[in-house]
Design an enzyme around this catalytic site. Sequence first.
Site, short mmCIF file in Angstrom:
data_model
loop_
_atom_site.label_atom_id
_atom_site.label_comp_id
_atom_site.label_asym_id
_atom_site.label_seq_id
_atom_site.Cartn_x
_atom_site.Cartn_y
_atom_site.Cartn_z
N THR A 116 0.84 -1.20 0.00
CA THR A 116 0.00 0.00 0.00
C THR A 116 0.88 1.25 0.00
OG1 THR A 116 -1.55 1.40 1.25
CG2 THR A 116 -0.32 -0.16 2.54
N ASP A 168 -0.24 3.90 1.20
CA ASP A 168 -0.67 4.59 2.42
C ASP A 168 0.22 4.23 3.62
OD1 ASP A 168 -2.72 5.31 0.73
OD2 ASP A 168 -4.21 4.00 1.65
N ARG A 206 3.62 32.49 -3.05
CA ARG A 206 2.35 31.87 -2.68
C ARG A 206 2.47 30.80 -1.60
NH1 ARG A 206 -0.01 31.09 -8.74
NH2 ARG A 206 -1.12 33.05 -8.76
N MET A 243 -2.50 11.60 -0.98
CA MET A 243 -3.30 10.40 -0.67
C MET A 243 -2.81 9.75 0.62
SD MET A 243 -4.10 8.21 -4.07
CE MET A 243 -5.43 8.67 -5.17
N GLY A 244 -3.53 8.76 1.07
CA GLY A 244 -3.11 8.06 2.29
C GLY A 244 -4.28 7.62 3.13
N GLU A 264 -5.31 13.73 2.35
CA GLU A 264 -6.66 13.77 1.79
C GLU A 264 -7.73 13.50 2.86
OE1 GLU A 264 -7.15 10.59 -1.08
OE2 GLU A 264 -6.64 9.05 0.39
N ARG A 312 -2.94 28.67 -3.18
CA ARG A 312 -3.50 27.79 -4.21
C ARG A 312 -3.46 26.35 -3.72
NH1 ARG A 312 -4.22 32.14 -6.24
NH2 ARG A 312 -3.86 32.78 -8.40
N ARG A 346 1.04 7.08 -6.99
CA ARG A 346 0.95 5.64 -7.30
C ARG A 346 1.54 5.31 -8.66
NH1 ARG A 346 -5.27 4.28 -5.72
NH2 ARG A 346 -5.29 3.39 -7.79
O1 F6P Z 1 -5.31 2.90 -0.63
C1 F6P Z 1 -4.59 3.48 -1.66
C2 F6P Z 1 -5.29 4.69 -2.19
O2 F6P Z 1 -4.47 5.27 -3.20
C3 F6P Z 1 -5.64 5.75 -1.14
O3 F6P Z 1 -4.55 6.55 -0.79
C4 F6P Z 1 -6.75 6.49 -1.84
O4 F6P Z 1 -7.61 7.12 -0.91
C5 F6P Z 1 -7.46 5.40 -2.57
O5 F6P Z 1 -6.52 4.35 -2.77
C6 F6P Z 1 -8.03 5.80 -3.91
O6 F6P Z 1 -8.74 4.74 -4.41
P1 F6P Z 1 -9.20 4.56 -5.93
O7 F6P Z 1 -8.06 3.97 -6.68
O8 F6P Z 1 -10.34 3.61 -5.81
O9 F6P Z 1 -9.59 5.90 -6.42
#
Ligand code: F6P
Length: 412
Positions: free
Chosen positions: A138, A140, A187, A194-195, A250, A299, A308
Amino acid sequence: MKSEHKLFKGKTLAILSGGGDTPAINSSIESIRNRASLLGFKVYGIRKGWKGLLGEGDIVDLTHQPYDGWYGGTALRSSRTNPFPSKKNPESRVPQILQNLKRYKIDVLVTIGGDDTNGAAKRLYETEGIPVIGFPKTIDNDLRTRTMHNYNGNNIEAVLCPGFPSAAKAIAEFTGNLKTTAESHSRIMVLEVMGRDAGWLTGSALFGGANLALIPEFEITKERKEFFFETVKEAYLRSPKKMLIIPVSEGVRWYDDKSDKVDVVYASSELDEYGHPRFGGISGIIATEISQKLGIDARSQITGYYARSGRCSEYDRRLTTTLADKVVDLLLREEYGQMPVMDKIVSHHELEEFNTSKVDMGSIGNKPLSTDYYDVNKFEFTDAYIDFLTSILGKPQFTDFEYDFPVVIPKG
Ligand code: F6P
């Protein structure tokens, strides 16, 4: 080695990958495939996670196929299919899965995934006796691997999941690049990372030059929000180039003035088969409020799937091969219901099988960022976190340009 001398002659091992992809999955698949083949297993790939074991099955033979482990994502594809009944799909798919494991004569299943995929594998092992081995994955980094980080003589419970090192590298580079545009316009850039419910990945922006950060583990109540704005203002005014990059997870829980509630921002209210909603959009809200409340140009920028994407990093490549070495050990002992993990946080050259161990898949679950890694009062990641990430990424490299030219004053 002649095939008749192989230990597991005639046996078949199948690999699947479920959940969100990472740049290290192909490397995991290739490493597991290579080692299992040496032992004499025929190696299959199950496509699209658990989905590939439904209906007629979607299985490919990986035994003698070329495989590029550096290529990101997963060549077996992925899905968030849940074998067990869920709100979204009340029907159990377990009978179909059992039938296909039998039809394709699969003896051992290796599931590359996070908490959801490996949690389902564990249930199949416990309730149906399917021989499974979990393999962590993962970006995350929130899957409990029980990896210890020794920092200044103290042991901190950390996590080290394949996929995180590549994603952390990507976020650090992204942040470093963003710096030039933020500087040019004086700025504040609010950078969303993500995470899901954990802030492990958000901290990697520090290695690109970010300072303050917000993570999901500590919610931003009404009072804390006021304090956060004060801290941002001070940090901005103190910054030599009048700019800041503030990474925010996020999944940050943020106080909303209108509803008087603390909540996350959803990209979609739809839940996946494991009951997860999709987060997204918090950075826009925070940037707007910074502009309005502090009068500083701000911003937002969402890093999203960039974390990813792309090739497997060198650290992840060696991490996955090391954990695959431990899979060999589990296969030889026929120890199922286990997941290989790193024992401790180590640098690239110490990623060796003797530093691995295994965890019972019954005890994996989620692991938020350790409190030692984030200072709630300063909104900053701590030196302990920097030490943790330095083991993985090496010392942060900042590029800078000191363009403090002499100001010309007109004469006369
Ligand atoms: O669990 C990995 C992850 O990239 C998270 O960080 C993110 O919230 C989620 O998957 C996004 O999922 P999807 O690929 O379904 O948009």
